[in-house]
Structure formats: structure tokens, C-alpha cells
Write an enzyme that holds these catalytic residues in place. Structure first.
Site, PDB file in Angstrom:
ATOM      1  CG  HIS A   2      -1.766  -1.008   1.364  1.00 33.44           C
ATOM      2  ND1 HIS A   2      -1.384  -2.152   2.202  1.00 33.44           N
ATOM      3  CD2 HIS A   2      -2.992  -1.340   0.870  1.00 33.44           C
ATOM      4  CE1 HIS A   2      -2.473  -3.211   2.142  1.00 33.44           C
ATOM      5  NE2 HIS A   2      -3.362  -2.718   1.479  1.00 33.44           N
TER       6      HIS A   2
ATOM      7  CB  SER B  71      -8.322   4.590  -4.658  1.00 36.45           C
ATOM      8  OG  SER B  71      -9.745   3.952  -4.722  1.00 36.45           O
ATOM      9  CG  ASP B  72      -7.040   0.013   0.130  1.00 39.39           C
ATOM     10  OD1 ASP B  72      -8.119  -0.742   0.064  1.00 39.39           O
ATOM     11  OD2 ASP B  72      -6.157  -0.289   1.058  1.00 39.39           O
ATOM     12  CG  ASN B  73     -13.317   0.180   1.061  1.00 34.56           C
ATOM     13  OD1 ASN B  73     -14.081   1.054   0.517  1.00 34.56           O
ATOM     14  ND2 ASN B  73     -13.987  -0.745   1.735  1.00 34.56           N
ATOM     15  CB  THR B  74     -13.161   5.637  -1.599  1.00 38.09           C
ATOM     16  OG1 THR B  74     -14.136   5.154  -2.218  1.00 38.09           O
ATOM     17  CG2 THR B  74     -11.976   5.478  -2.710  1.00 38.09           C
TER      18      THR B  74
END
Length: 558
Positions: A188, A280-283
Site C-alpha cells: 500500500h 485507490s484502496d477502498n474509499t
């Protein structure tokens, strides 16, 4: 604009022209839908409305039967104007998508083998099983560094606390996935594991200096970019040293990488030279949703450098926010087209446009035979055999045998939903070898005869089995909660006591009185099998600590 002929896309003239033509013929709604990943469900009405009706560019599935996933994907791909990118969290193997998939290992289990070939084999398993389902993009490998033993989110999700080991194992894992045709999204960025914060609850702050970051996370990301990863996944992680360096007006603020042009454009794009897809990661988790109002956050993500947005509270609402930002100038059409171009170029690099024309976007049902095939399970078993680590045996208790310790009192430390399986499976393993096993019940009353003599008459060994899994969304810490876990090892000085962790590698911090301690990293049946063989002396311990299980405390070693 994006040069799609360069790394990591390397498109030929025909594929480049497909990207240009497709972009030129898209409506604004199609472009905006293309930059979202949404959850797909095996229901045609749902898919028509929420995936196809919104022109979604990417999808995930919750874990399901392989055939169900394939059937739903066939429906989507047969009706989609542009091939849909199928993504997945696949770090541990095909089990990340298919219920029948191989659960190969946790990252730290793999690293405990000291052999990157197991990370490579895991990459092959991920690639084979994911592509058999019809998947294209793996959210991994994870390159976080287990620098803070208190972290509940890294723990066994990281390969190691050693930078070079993380890079070696991540490189091997990525190579295996790519060889099987799966694209990778290294995560990440800019790096997790420096403290005990958890981006599910708030933005993590990586407080490394510029020099420290360059020598650690920067070294890892730069190398994997050079090795050709198609995508990078930023976490909801701030990096103030670099944010202030690249923007003198940044000041003292906490801004996740997800919104930060300083990190996504200046550092990732310009300094590290990444030309690929930024996902993106989980927004919708708090680290990504609580630092700017949504009307501002969604456009700023794209403006900062996000090309593909993972999840929405309400996709129609998010698209409305993007249209407002296009109208008032906070987001430019040029930047939107750049994001869409990278999405299309990723699909072209994976030849999805050609497969769509040939009607072969989803493999045939026979491809599912690779899920948990014998070769994959044997590789997983070999990995477990090499990984299980004897941290200490100061009491010289091991191996345990029925002749020395026939009567075992077994305490399971785990989440309630899995305790029953662990109890029955481990009990069966022990009883098959001649032990007599009693199970600790955390709700049972204190026995009327609670003397030391009574305990010693009943039990020859107190065995603690723990599975405190990293990154559980209902936990901010992996410290042992004794009020839920059963009996505290208060008799460790009177009755031989051993502790085996199938999860958190730092449990020893909470049980320093126990002199025999094993880290097994993962609670699959395969790992349990191999661990039991070792504690009863049928196999030797071979694992090497990828982290310091003593947490820097001398008194945990004795």
C-alpha cells in the site's frame, strides 16, 4: 497525455489505436463509469443496473463458488461495450475469490521459509487460479514492512521487518503472477507498518524522514515499478516528510495519499517514474472517507492521480460530484481522459479487447479444475513444512508425547466463529496420536477443587492454541483479551505449558511466562497438520523468524 507504448503498457500500434478510438467514442457518463470499481453480485438485475447500467470499468466479487463467478462474469462481459476489469484480493492464493481455491499461505508464513521460491509458487497459484476464473488484476503483492509489532493490520500480512526480504519475496511473488498473465497492483503506497494505526479506522501517518523512506519503501516501490507492475495501490496513508518537501505550502495537515498530488503525482509519477494504473484502496473506509467531505474528496482523488476508484457509498452521487468538479474547474477533462486512458491501456496490455472480439474473455468451465489442484496443495504443504518456527523451548518440553504428557488441557484463543473448527480439528489430531484432550471453556465456572494438586492430577500439559488474525475489521489491536480467550496461563510454573500462534507472530509479548512458544503464521488445515507433526516430534522445525518475535524485549527470551 499518457504514452501507452512505454513501460508498463508496451502497446503496439493496433492496441494503441484501440485505446484512442475507444476514448474518442465514449460519452461523459461512460468515461466517469470507467474510473470506478464496484462490487458485483451473481444477480442479473443487479448487474444490469449497477454494473452495466453505470458503465463500470472494474469489478470485484465476494468469495463464491468458481462456477458462479464465471457465470456472472460471462453475463457481464457479453453485454459490456468495453471489457470490464475483474480484480481481486488474492494475496494468500485463489481462495481470495473462489471458495474452492487454494489457500497457499500468509505473507509472513512464506517469508519464514527463507526461500523466495515459495513466494514465486504462490504467485503462480494466484495467477493460475485467478485467470481460470476470468480475473485480470491482483491487488498485491503487499509490500508493507512489519516495523511496529503492535500493528494489527500488518502482522502476518507483511512478509518481514527486513526491507531486503520484503523486496525479494514480493519480487518473486509478482513474477509468478505476471508469468500466468495476471496484472499486479503493488500495495500500500507509500507504505504501511511503521506504527500501530489502521487505515480502516483513520488515516495512517508514516512519519519516516525522506532519507528513511527512500532507503525502505522507496527502494521497494522503485524496484517493483522497474520490474513492470501494471498498477500501484495507494493506501490511506500520509507521508508528511515528502508532502512538505514537494509542496512548501503543505503545512501541518494529515492528508492521505489517496488525495495527495504531492505523493501520487510528484513522488510516484515524477520521481519514481511510474506510468501505470493507480488504483485507490477502498474509499469507503474511514481512512479514505473522513478527511475531506465526499463532494471534495472524489474529484480531488482523480485530480491528485487516482485512475480507478475502489467502491462508492453511492456511485450516482460520486459521479454527480465529479460532474460538478468538471463544471467548476476543480477537475479538468484532460485529467479525466488521462485516467480513462490508463484504464483502457491496462485492458489493452492484458489483451482484453482482442479476447472480447474472439469471445474468449471468460475461460471455459474446465479451467476451474486448477482450483486446489494436487500440485498447488503440495506446494502449500511444502511451504508450511518449511515455515513453522520454533521461537523458544526454554523448558525443553518438546517434543510432546503421550508417554510424557498424555492428558492435555486445550485452550483456544480465537474469534468465536472459528473456535469450534479449531477445537475439533486439533483435538482430533492429538487424540489420533494417543493423547487425552480436555477443552477449556471460557464461560465455565471455576472448579470447586481449584488446588494446584487437583490441576496437576488432571492434566500433564496446558496447550494454548491462538489464531489472532491480522487486519480483522472489528479489531484495532491483536493483544490477547483474556476475558474472552479462556484461562490465563497462571499455572505455567506448575504444569508444563506450550503456546502455538497460528496468527499474530508477536503473541509472546502477552505470554512471557510461557517458555515453549511456536509461530505458525496461518490457521489453514495444512498448516495445522504440519505444525502438529513438529510439536510431537514427527518432523523438525525449519522456519526462521522473519521478524523479532521478542518485540525487542530481553525478558521474552528467557
Amino acid at each position: 497525455m499518457v504514452n501507452v507504448k512505454e513501460k508498463p503498457f508496451y502497446l503496439d500500434e493496433t492496441s494503441e489505436q484501440w485505446v484512442k478510438n475507444t476514448l474518442a467514442n465514449m460519452t461523459l457518463d461512460e468515461k466517469l463509469g470507467q474510473i470506478f470499481i464496484q462490487l458485483a453480485q451473481p444477480d442479473t438485475n443487479y448487474l444490469d443496473k449497477n454494473i452495466l447500467g453505470r458503465h463500470v470499468g472494474g469489478i470485484l466479487f465476494r468469495q463464491n463458488e468458481g462456477a458462479v463467478i464465471q457465470d456472472s462474469l460471462r453475463y457481464i462481459q457479453s453485454k459490456a461495450k468495453i471489457p470490464v476489469l475483474f480484480c481481486g484480493n488474492l494475496e494468500e492464493g485463489g481462495i481470495g475469490l473462489a471458495k474452492e481455491g487454494t489457500y497457499f499461505s500468509k505473507q509472513m508464513e512464506t517469508a519464514a521459509t527463507s526461500n523466495p521460491d515459495f513466494a514465486y509458487k504462490n504467485g503462480l497459484v494466484i495467477g493460475r487460479e485467478a485467470t481460470a476464473l476470468g480475473a485480470h488484476l491482483s491487488f498485491g503483492p503487499v509490500v508493507d514492512i512489519a516495523l511496529d509489532w503492535r500493528s494489527a493490520i500488518t502482522s502476518t500480512n507483511a512478509f518481514s521487518s527486513d526491507v531486503d526480504k520484503v523486496l525479494d519475496f514480493a519480487s518473486a511473488n509478482m513474477r509468478g503472477q505476471m508469468e500466468e498473465g495476471l496484472a499486479t497492483a503493488v500495495k500500500h503506497f507509500p507504505g504501511e507498518g511503521t506504527n500501530d494505526h489502521d487505515q480502516h479506522y483513520f488515516c495512517e501517518v508514516n512519519e519516516m524522514s525522506v532519507t528513511e523512506w527512500d532507503q525502505t519503501f522507496g527502494k521497494i516501490f522503485k524496484s517493483l515499478i522497474n520490474q513492470g507492475t501494471l498498477a500501484i495501490m495507494p493506501g490511506h496513508i500520509a507521508l508528511p516528510a515528502y508532502q512538505k518537501l514537494t509542496n512548501p505550502d503543505f503545512g501541518d495537515q494529515v492528508l492521505p495519499a489517496t488525495y495527495s498530488k504531492e505523493l501520487l503525482t510528484t513522488l510516484l509519477r515524477e520521481q519514481l517514474g511510474f506510468n501505470g494504473l493507480v488504483v485507490s484502496d477502498n474509499t469507503c473506509i474511514a481512512g479514505g472517507s473522513a478527511y475531506l467531505p465526499r463532494w471534495q474528496a472524489i474529484p480531488q482523488m482523480v485530480a491528485a492521480g487516482i485512475d480507478l476508484i475502489l467502491y462508492s457509498f453511492d456511485m450516482d452521487e460520486d459521479i454527480g460530484f465529479l460532474k460538478e468538479a468538471l463544471a467548476d474547474g476543480r477537475l479538468t477533462e484532460e485529467r479525466l481522459d488521462e485516467a480513462v486512458t490508463r484504464n483502457l491501456a491496462t485492458k489493452a496490455a492484458l489483451q482484453l479487447h482482442e479476447k472480447q472480439s474472439a469471445g474468449s474473455l471468460v475461460p471455459k468451465a474446465e479451467a476451474l479444475e486448477v482450483l486446489s489442484c494436487e500440485e498447488h496443495l503440495e506446494w502449500a504443504r511444502a511451504c508450511a513444512d518449511k515455515a513453522v518456527t520454533l521461537v523458544k523451548d526454554e523448558s525443553k518440553l518438546l517434543p510432546i508425547t503421550p508417554e510424557k504428557y498424555q492428558k492435555i488441557y486445550l485452550t483456544i484463543i480465537s474469534d468465536p466463529w472459528e473456535r469450534q473448527h479449531l477445537e475439533s480439528y486439533i483435538r482430533a489430531q492429538l487424540e489420533a496420536r494417543g493423547f487425552v484432550v480436555s477443552i477449556s471453556d471460557p464461560k465455565s465456572p471455576i472448579p470447586s477443587d481449584n488446588s494446584i494438586a487437583a490441576w496437576k492430577a488432571k492434566y500433564d500439559l496446558l496447550l494454548y492454541i491462538a489464531h489472532q488474525e491480522s487486519a480483522r475489521k472489528d479489531k484495532t489491536t491483536l493483544r490477547i483479551n483474556w476475558s474472552q480467550a479462556g484461562n490465563v496461563p497462571r499455572l505455567a510454573a506448575d504444569i508444563p505449558t506450550a503456546y502455538v500462534s497460528f496468527g499474530n507472530p508477536f503473541d509472546l509479548y502477552d505470554v512471557p511466562m510461557i517458555k515453549t512458544y511456536v509461530n505458525a503464521y496461518c490457521a489453514t488445515d495444512i498448516v495445522i497438520d504440519e505444525t502438529m507433526k513438529k510439536i510431537v516430534g514427527e518432523r523438525q522445525f525449519k522456519g526462521v523468524n522473519p521478524v523479532d518475535p521478542f518485540c525487542g524485549k530481553w525478558y521474552l527470551k528467557v
